[in-house]
Design an enzyme around this catalytic site. Structure first.
Site, PDB file in Angstrom:
ATOM      1  N   ASP A 146       0.808  -1.219   0.000  1.00 43.58           N
ATOM      2  CA  ASP A 146       0.000   0.000   0.000  1.00 43.58           C
ATOM      3  C   ASP A 146       0.840   1.268   0.000  1.00 43.58           C
ATOM      4  OD1 ASP A 146      -2.597  -0.792  -0.269  1.00 43.58           O
ATOM      5  OD2 ASP A 146      -3.046  -0.857   1.876  1.00 43.58           O
TER       6      ASP A 146
ATOM      7  N   LYS B 104      -0.495   4.614  -1.034  1.00 41.52           N
ATOM      8  CA  LYS B 104      -1.448   5.411  -0.241  1.00 41.52           C
ATOM      9  C   LYS B 104      -0.813   6.697   0.264  1.00 41.52           C
ATOM     10  CE  LYS B 104      -4.795   2.004   1.300  1.00 41.52           C
ATOM     11  NZ  LYS B 104      -5.282   1.222   2.448  1.00 41.52           N
TER      12      LYS B 104
ATOM     13  N   HIS C 281      -5.330  -5.493  -5.832  1.00 41.84           N
ATOM     14  CA  HIS C 281      -6.781  -5.239  -5.824  1.00 41.84           C
ATOM     15  C   HIS C 281      -7.479  -5.755  -7.089  1.00 41.84           C
ATOM     16  CE1 HIS C 281      -7.045  -3.097  -2.049  1.00 41.84           C
ATOM     17  NE2 HIS C 281      -5.998  -2.359  -2.388  1.00 41.84           N
TER      18      HIS C 281
ATOM     19  N   ASP D 102      -5.571  -9.764   2.682  1.00 41.20           N
ATOM     20  CA  ASP D 102      -5.840  -8.331   2.839  1.00 41.20           C
ATOM     21  C   ASP D 102      -7.325  -8.094   3.112  1.00 41.20           C
ATOM     22  OD1 ASP D 102      -5.041  -5.647   2.841  1.00 41.20           O
ATOM     23  OD2 ASP D 102      -5.471  -5.384   0.711  1.00 41.20           O
TER      24      ASP D 102
HETATM   25 FE   LIG Z   1      -4.266  -1.602  -1.235  1.00 46.03          FE
END
Ligand SMILES: [Fe+2]
Length: 350
Positions: A224, A227, A277, A305
């Site tokens: 991630d 992010k 994702h 996740d």
């Molecule tokens: Fe993610």
């Protein structure tokens, strides 16, 4: 001029944790007044005692080695080229070293160096960072370094250079980077540690060789990282995201891949960052890959996740029960998730 913080510091009560044994702390700080303030703060923690207050590197090293305190709070200026941090972490490995930098002097690379040299905390010493200092003293570890939120922004600004120059794939830098991401994403708490652990357990069942591959570990740890580029009001919104906000949030895999590209990770690492994702049925993002087009490690990570996200507390909702989360994962077998991986996951839980 004082640099504006890139990320706001979390505000919260100072932690007061009663440990059975008092935490021993050494303070190595050039300025007497700052050392006194730090001593007061340490005493405020409760059940912690300052066992030494020194103002030179030589004294810090000698006393640090002799007393092996639980925590050494070190003025970055006392450790040119991180010499003191390196020596102390080599000779007194049980001591958690927290380095204090001076924001006005702008020493981001010094903080990066300190983390790479064995420090578990790299923060700016001003009143805005007290929360981070307490966190670093109380709860930092090599696995969970504490990077002040403001420092995190500066660190990120400089880490690509540091990595691409001479410290490519340095574990400490990667951990610091992951900690910086997690510091910002306040909703996730221990998410990174838990999800990495769970994904590795699944991966071990599926392909032991891949589970041992450090490129896979990098991918799980940094999944991630993108992010960091998602605006704070979206990342930490205390409620469901709007359609527009989701479209911004959904950029994080590509953003992450771009951020780490200069490091030269393998396809295995990049595949996790970019494709964690995607969905088995092809309706995921960013590329709408379908089935086995999605890298195996990314498919594995997606299950771990999702499970951790569902069972974690968020500021605006309670975490789901294990049973409910497992039921959803079973429902998504063959939809969101690779059916074989779901079976492996269920084998770990049922
Ligand atoms: Fe993610």
């Amino acid at each position: 001029m004082r640099r504006q913080p890139i990320f706001p510091s979390p505000r919260g009560p100072i932690l007061r944790i009663d440990l059975e044994k008092p935490l021993t702390v050494m303070i190595a700080e050039r300025h007497r007044t700052i050392a006194q303030s730090l001593s007061s703060l340490v005493r405020e923690l409760g059940n912690a005692e300052v066992v030494a207050e020194v103002n030179t590197a030589a004294a810090a090293l000698e006393i640090g080695q002799a007393l092996a305190p639980d925590v050494a709070i070190i003025d970055l200026e006392l450790s040119p080229n991180c010499s003191l941090v390196s020596l102390l972490s080599d000779t007194s490995p049980e001591t958690r070293i927290v380095v204090l930098g001076d924001r006005d002097r702008g020493t981001p690379l010094g903080l990066v160096d300190a983390l790479a040299s064995g420090a578990v905390g790299a923060i700016y010493r001003d009143e805005m960072s007290l929360h981070d200092l307490v966190r670093a003293v109380r709860s930092s570890s090599p696995e969970r370094p504490v990077v002040a939120d403001e420092a995190a922004g500066v660190l990120l600004g400089s880490y690509v250079d540091a990595l691409s120059e001479k410290r490519r794939r340095d574990h400490s830098i990667i951990r610091a980077l992951a900690a910086a991401v997690e510091a910002r994403d306040s909703g996730t708490g221990q998410h990174l540690h838990r999800v990495t652990d769970l994904a590795l357990r699944c991966m071990t069942e599926i392909d032991e060789g891949l589970a041992r591959n450090e490129e896979i570990h990098y991918g799980f740890t940094l999944h991630d990282v993108g992010k960091i580029g998602v605006p704070d009001d979206i990342l930490n919104k205390p409620g469901p995201l709007s359609v527009d906000e989701w479209s911004v949030m959904r950029t994080h895999p590509q953003l992450g891949a771009r951020i780490v590209e200069p490091i030269g990770f393998s396809g295995a690492t990049m595949g996790i960052i970019l494709h964690h994702h995607e969905r088995w049925d092809g309706t995921g993002y960013p590329n709408g890959l379908k089935g086995v087009e999605i890298p195996l490690a990314a498919r594995t990570f997606a299950v771990a996740d999702a499970y951790d996200a569902m069972t974690s507390e968020r500021p605006y909702r309670a975490g789901m029960t294990d049973d409910d989360a497992i039921r959803i994962i079973m429902d998504e077998r063959g939809n969101a998730f690779d059916p074989d991986i779901v079976d492996v996951f269920l084998g770990l839980y049922l």
